[in-house]
Design a protein around this motif. Structure first.
Motif, mmCIF file in Angstrom:
data_model
loop_
_atom_site.group_PDB
_atom_site.id
_atom_site.type_symbol
_atom_site.label_atom_id
_atom_site.label_comp_id
_atom_site.label_asym_id
_atom_site.label_seq_id
_atom_site.Cartn_x
_atom_site.Cartn_y
_atom_site.Cartn_z
ATOM 1 N N LEU A 60 0.837 -1.192 0.000
ATOM 2 C CA LEU A 60 0.000 0.000 0.000
ATOM 3 C C LEU A 60 0.875 1.245 0.000
ATOM 4 C CD1 LEU A 60 -2.657 -1.108 2.630
ATOM 5 C CD2 LEU A 60 -3.043 -0.765 0.196
ATOM 6 N N ALA A 84 -1.602 -3.230 -7.561
ATOM 7 C CA ALA A 84 -2.991 -3.556 -7.225
ATOM 8 C C ALA A 84 -3.280 -5.025 -7.511
ATOM 9 C CB ALA A 84 -3.944 -2.659 -8.008
ATOM 10 N N ARG A 87 -1.617 -7.127 -4.823
ATOM 11 C CA ARG A 87 -2.409 -7.075 -3.581
ATOM 12 C C ARG A 87 -3.594 -8.007 -3.702
ATOM 13 N NH1 ARG A 87 -1.636 -1.400 -3.725
ATOM 14 N NH2 ARG A 87 -3.708 -1.015 -4.591
ATOM 15 N N ASN A 88 -4.194 -7.979 -4.876
ATOM 16 C CA ASN A 88 -5.384 -8.782 -5.101
ATOM 17 C C ASN A 88 -5.091 -10.273 -5.037
ATOM 18 O OD1 ASN A 88 -7.322 -9.969 -7.633
ATOM 19 N ND2 ASN A 88 -8.302 -8.796 -5.998
ATOM 20 N N TYR A 116 -12.416 -7.932 -8.448
ATOM 21 C CA TYR A 116 -11.237 -7.281 -9.026
ATOM 22 C C TYR A 116 -10.277 -8.287 -9.651
ATOM 23 C CZ TYR A 116 -13.192 -3.277 -6.744
ATOM 24 O OH TYR A 116 -14.054 -2.280 -6.374
ATOM 25 N N LEU B 320 -10.605 0.390 1.194
ATOM 26 C CA LEU B 320 -10.696 -1.073 1.271
ATOM 27 C C LEU B 320 -10.624 -1.685 -0.127
ATOM 28 C CD1 LEU B 320 -11.434 -3.685 2.936
ATOM 29 C CD2 LEU B 320 -13.764 -3.269 2.162
ATOM 30 N N ARG B 321 -11.406 -1.124 -1.033
ATOM 31 C CA ARG B 321 -11.426 -1.657 -2.402
ATOM 32 C C ARG B 321 -10.040 -1.591 -3.023
ATOM 33 N NH1 ARG B 321 -16.440 -2.550 -4.810
ATOM 34 N NH2 ARG B 321 -18.202 -1.982 -3.496
ATOM 35 N N LYS B 322 -9.329 -0.485 -2.771
ATOM 36 C CA LYS B 322 -7.978 -0.371 -3.318
ATOM 37 C C LYS B 322 -7.059 -1.417 -2.700
ATOM 38 C CE LYS B 322 -7.769 4.300 -5.041
ATOM 39 N NZ LYS B 322 -7.210 5.646 -4.865
ATOM 40 N N ALA B 323 -7.189 -1.604 -1.379
ATOM 41 C CA ALA B 323 -6.355 -2.602 -0.712
ATOM 42 C C ALA B 323 -6.647 -3.996 -1.265
ATOM 43 C CB ALA B 323 -6.598 -2.566 0.795
ATOM 44 N N LEU B 324 -7.899 -4.244 -1.608
ATOM 45 C CA LEU B 324 -8.281 -5.572 -2.102
ATOM 46 C C LEU B 324 -7.941 -5.760 -3.577
ATOM 47 C CD1 LEU B 324 -11.723 -6.203 -0.364
ATOM 48 C CD2 LEU B 324 -9.434 -6.879 0.369
ATOM 49 N N GLY B 325 -7.350 -4.743 -4.187
ATOM 50 C CA GLY B 325 -6.850 -4.934 -5.551
ATOM 51 C C GLY B 325 -7.577 -4.146 -6.621
ATOM 52 N N ALA B 326 -8.437 -3.172 -6.234
ATOM 53 C CA ALA B 326 -9.107 -2.357 -7.251
ATOM 54 C C ALA B 326 -8.095 -1.462 -7.945
ATOM 55 C CB ALA B 326 -10.193 -1.510 -6.602
ATOM 56 N N HIS B 327 -8.152 -1.431 -9.262
ATOM 57 C CA HIS B 327 -7.320 -0.503 -10.017
ATOM 58 C C HIS B 327 -7.930 0.883 -9.913
ATOM 59 C CE1 HIS B 327 -5.995 -4.021 -12.803
ATOM 60 N NE2 HIS B 327 -5.395 -4.044 -11.639
ATOM 61 N N ASP B 330 -10.939 0.955 -11.898
ATOM 62 C CA ASP B 330 -12.109 0.323 -11.267
ATOM 63 C C ASP B 330 -12.863 1.324 -10.412
ATOM 64 O OD1 ASP B 330 -11.860 -2.340 -12.200
ATOM 65 O OD2 ASP B 330 -10.218 -2.687 -10.795
#
Lengths: 268, 412
Positions: A60, A84, A87-88, A116, B320-327, B330
């Motif tokens: 992050l 990203a 992370r995903n 995602y 949260l969405r960014k941490a979970l991998g959202a570009h 997105d």
């Protein structure tokens, strides 16, 4: 790639924040290596740099200097988009406050990372339900956060972190918002996941939580002051936490006091 | 396009805040409904007028005097169209494309029957008028050639005149008085049904000679009675332009105009009339819809405002969405699609309301025009709503993408 069993490798990481006129050194040359399958606790008081370290490990944040590699990939060379995606796929996050979406049923929460990862429809739903079953919440799939206990909410969050089958579960004070009994549920779940081969890194100030880990890394003022097992030395499932004397000494004082400190930190 | 996959997210987020979403959409709803109704009224009005014009025949030409611009009477307002012009134009040898010519001289005058009286537009004309103007007769007949040449005291009246004077329309054979002169009613016109353009309900028609000699005080020009206008009928729609040229040539010759002189008359065809009406109504419609479009703009600003609030409220979710991998894309698309759904929904409701209003109006008895909402207007309304969503949603969505996930996750 040097060693296929090394998951995370940090060389001389520094992180400096510019706060107005003054520079704050959050990390001051941290070198660490974590193997696949390890169960690591990073402890330290507020301001010790453990949160900064977690942000960098979780991709992050970027270090000011030094090299951070995850699975042999140097994070510094990756674009925001690639970070990203990493992370995903590679990292599952568990937060102190769960960070669940209000109003969405549990299976929707768990499905989120799949969105995602471009997994959609019934495939995504099935995998979400599977993962919920893995954390023991198969019968709570349609419950919304407000209908779940704190421990159950955190288990939903853990299922969300696991759904993309990451290499690393990164938990920030996972029991911080839970009472002792429900905290125990979560720690037992971590134990189980560790035995199944998942790599766990837990950031905590709670001595009891730290003691459950196989390896404890203690930080103070941006440096690692003790490490109960260097990279590769702590065998997975080794049992002993091997806390050394200085590490114990640097562990946080009793929980009540630390929580007051924590509040100050949160407010800041 | 994978855009579709953001729609469920957008819909559930809108449903989570139904009240706020509907208030936000109100601006777009009102804007779209207002624009559509105004466009519909404009279109209905112009179709109505155009239909009226077309029903009167598209082969008609109207020659009117243009006063005070010829050499003889510069500055004054002498009318120079005379009965002499009418006779010449009636000669088919020089005007092969002109089928019929009907002169008119008329004005508003009191018509009396017994104790009743009313004001009517009384026009002196010839028998050809009925054909040129496609008049329909309800009772009796129109003026005949004999009555014109013999200057008989006969009149054909519209239904309003008939009912004003007699309280009924079956009045053939009754007698009316104009300027003290008695006239026998020989025919009553079909009611045109609206009080608007092209109605003859308040008209009366008498032989042109009677109008010139006995009813009106008509000036003469070069020894001939002047006329208010001349109607001509071309042989076919294709020959209207040729007929116009033939008429122009004759009149310029008769009026002694040189090559550089302006004509002292003007010829308008139904086609040119249609053009004029079309451009007037479209200008009016444009003006009114741009006023209505302002409410769309206001609605759009409302959307932007609410989307900014939504982004701030959901800072933690974005983190949260960014941490979970959202570009970044997105996050951008999620918020863009959300504002798009808001405005599209608003647009659809606005369309439904405008259709409802159009249906309601068509049920009001005697309402002069229909509200016509065409497919093109619908497509435009949807396009504009979608455009509003994209334009006004872009800035809030970009704000969302700029959030630092670390800070966003800590946001309370």
């Amino acid at each position: 790639m040097t060693d296929s069993s090394v998951l995370i490798d940090m060389q001389n990481l520094t992180k400096v924040y510019q706060m107005g006129e003054t520079k704050v050194v959050a990390l001051d040359g941290v070198s660490l290596s974590i193997d696949e399958g390890e169960y690591v606790a990073i402890v330290g008081t507020s301001g010790s740099g453990k949160s900064t370290l977690m942000n960098i490990v979780g991709l992050l944040d970027r270090p000011t200097d030094g090299v951070y590699q995850i699975r042999g990939q140097s994070a510094g060379e990756l674009t925001g988009r690639q970070l990203a995606d990493l992370r995903n796929r590679e990292i599952g996050f568990v937060f102190q406050q769960f960070n669940l979406l209000a109003r969405a049923p549990a299976w929707r929460q768990v499905e989120l990372p799949l969105f995602y990862a471009n997994v959609a429809g019934s495939a995504a739903r099935e995998r979400a339900l599977e993962t919920l079953a893995q954390v023991g919440l198969a019968d709570r799939a349609d419950h919304k956060p407000e209908e779940l206990s704190g421990g159950q909410q955190q288990r939903v969050a853990i299922a969300r972190a696991l759904v993309n089958r990451p290499s690393l579960l990164l938990a920030d004070e996972p029991t911080g918002a839970l009472d002792t009994r429900t905290g125990e549920e979560v720690l037992a779940l971590f134990e189980k996941l560790h035995e199944e081969g998942l790599t766990l890194v837990i950031i905590t100030h709670d001595q009891e939580v730290a003691e459950r880990a196989r390896r404890v890394i203690t930080m103070r003022d941006g440096v690692v002051i003790s490490d109960s097992g260097g990279a590769g030395t702590a065998a997975a499932g080794g049992g002993s936490n091997g806390l050394s004397e200085p590490a114990l000494a640097s562990l946080p004082r009793p929980v009540a006091i630390v929580q007051v400190e924590e509040k100050v930190y949160e407010a800041g | 396009m994978k855009l579709v996959r953001y729609f469920p997210v957008a819909v559930s987020s809108i449903r989570a805040n139904k009240m706020r979403a509907s208030l936000t959409m109100l601006g777009i709803i009102i804007g779209v409904a207002a624009v559509l109704i105004i466009l519909g009224v404009g279109r209905g009005a112009s179709e109505d007028i155009l239909g009226e014009v077309a029903s009167q025949g598209t082969t008609r030409l109207t020659i009117s005097p243009r006063t005070g611009s010829n050499g003889d009477s510069a500055g004054s307002s002498v009318e120079t169209l005379t009965m002499g012009d009418v006779r010449t134009l009636s000669d088919p040898a020089f005007h092969p494309d002109v089928r019929q010519v009907a002169p008119q001289y008329g004005g508003s005058i009191q018509v009396v029957a017994g104790n009743e009286n009313t004001r009517a537009r009384v026009t002196g004309t010839t028998a050809a008028y009925a054909d040129v103007h496609k008049l329909e007769i309800a009772e009796g007949r129109f003026l005949t050639e004999d009555e014109i040449t013999q200057m008989s005291s006969v009149i054909v009246i519209g239904t309003t005149v008939a009912t004003d004077l007699f309280g009924r329309t079956q009045v053939v054979g009754e007698s009316v008085r104009i300027s003290g002169e008695p006239f026998t009613v020989v025919g009553v016109l079909e009611e045109s049904g609206n009080a608007g353009f092209g109605s003859n309900d308040d008209s009366g028609f008498i032989p042109i000679g009677v109008a010139h000699g006995r009813v009106f005080n008509v000036p003469r020009y070069r020894g001939e009675y002047v006329v208010t206008s001349i109607s001509a009928d071309a042989v076919s729609e294709e020959r209207v332009d040729a007929a116009e040229q033939q008429i122009e040539q004759t009149l310029r010759l008769r009026h002694g105009l040189g090559a550089d002189d302006d004509s002292d008359f003007s010829i308008s065809t139904q086609a040119s009339l249609l053009d004029t009406i079309g451009s007037v109504t479209s200008t009016l419609t444009l003006l009114l819809s741009s006023i209505a479009a302002i409410s769309l703009l206001v609605g759009g600003i409302g959307i932007m405002n609410i989307m900014l609030v939504s982004v701030t409220e959901r800072t933690k979710e974005i983190g949260l969405r960014k941490a979970l991998g959202a570009h970044t894309s997105d996050v951008l698309l999620q918020f863009l699609v959300e504002s798009l759904v808001l405005t599209l929904l608003g647009g659809l409701i606005g369309i439904a309301i405008s259709y409802g209003a159009a249906a309601l109006v068509s049920r009001i008895p005697g309402f002069p025009i229909d509200v016509l909402i065409g497919i093109d207007a619908l497509v435009m309304a949807l396009g504009v709503s979608a455009g509003c969503g994209l334009v006004f949603g872009l800035y809030p969505a970009m704000r969302a993408t700029r959030l630092d996930p670390i800070v966003a996750l800590r946001y309370e």
